[in-house]
Every structure is written in C-alpha cells, then in structure tokens.
Design a protein around this motif. Sequence first.
Motif, PDB file in Angstrom:
ATOM      1  N   UNK A  53      44.025  34.859  31.524  1.00 31.27           N
ATOM      2  CA  UNK A  53      44.024  34.571  30.089  1.00 31.27           C
ATOM      3  C   UNK A  53      42.585  34.466  29.582  1.00 31.27           C
ATOM      4  N   UNK A  54      41.722  33.782  30.325  1.00 28.64           N
ATOM      5  CA  UNK A  54      40.309  33.662  29.957  1.00 28.64           C
ATOM      6  C   UNK A  54      39.619  35.017  30.068  1.00 28.64           C
ATOM      7  N   UNK A  55      39.887  35.764  31.125  1.00 27.71           N
ATOM      8  CA  UNK A  55      39.272  37.082  31.308  1.00 27.71           C
ATOM      9  C   UNK A  55      39.653  38.012  30.160  1.00 27.71           C
ATOM     10  N   UNK A  56      40.891  37.900  29.675  1.00 23.76           N
ATOM     11  CA  UNK A  56      41.338  38.740  28.565  1.00 23.76           C
ATOM     12  C   UNK A  56      40.507  38.526  27.305  1.00 23.76           C
ATOM     13  N   UNK A  57      39.944  37.357  27.133  1.00 21.92           N
ATOM     14  CA  UNK A  57      39.081  37.101  25.978  1.00 21.92           C
ATOM     15  C   UNK A  57      37.992  38.166  25.879  1.00 21.92           C
ATOM     16  N   UNK A  58      37.477  38.597  27.015  1.00 18.53           N
ATOM     17  CA  UNK A  58      36.379  39.560  27.043  1.00 18.53           C
ATOM     18  C   UNK A  58      36.847  40.999  27.240  1.00 18.53           C
ATOM     19  N   UNK A  59      38.048  41.193  27.765  1.00 15.09           N
ATOM     20  CA  UNK A  59      38.500  42.556  28.085  1.00 15.09           C
ATOM     21  C   UNK A  59      39.466  43.149  27.062  1.00 15.09           C
ATOM     22  N   UNK A  60      39.919  42.373  26.098  1.00 10.41           N
ATOM     23  CA  UNK A  60      40.862  42.901  25.102  1.00 10.41           C
ATOM     24  C   UNK A  60      40.300  44.108  24.356  1.00 10.41           C
TER      25      UNK A  60
END
Length: 76
Positions: A53-60
């Motif tokens: 969920x945190x990684x998605x902040x940067x990969x969206x």
Amino acid sequence: MTYVQAVLPPKSMGVTYVLWFFFGLLGIHQFYMGKIGRGILYLLTGGVFGIMWIIDLFTIPGQLREVNAQRAVGIG
C-alpha cells in the motif's frame, strides 16, 4: 471481415489516488485499474500487510501509464 477495436477511455490519476487513500488496504484502486489478481491479494492480506500500500504511493503513476497505454490500443 474487419474487426474494429474500441479505444477505452484512460483511467484517472486523481480517482486512483482517492481510492488508494481511502480503500487502498482493500485493493480497490487495483480493481479500478483492472488488476483483479492484485486486488484480491490486497483484499486478503490488507495491502500485503500495508507494505505494498505504501509502495503504491510512488508506483501508481507508472502503473497508470501502463494501464492507459494498454487501454489506448484496446487491451484491457
């Protein structure tokens, strides 16, 4: 016989981030982007215990570029 592929409208960055913020641990933003398998994984593991969920902040943004490119040629 000629087949015509429909060009699908692009997914919105704003909508994706709103879904990520409020429902990200349930994977709703992944379902929105058409990533059903990943959405189910998030749903069952709480965003893989919050880490993805945190990684998605940067990969969206990159994920959306890929999804929208596929939609532009009629895939997905």
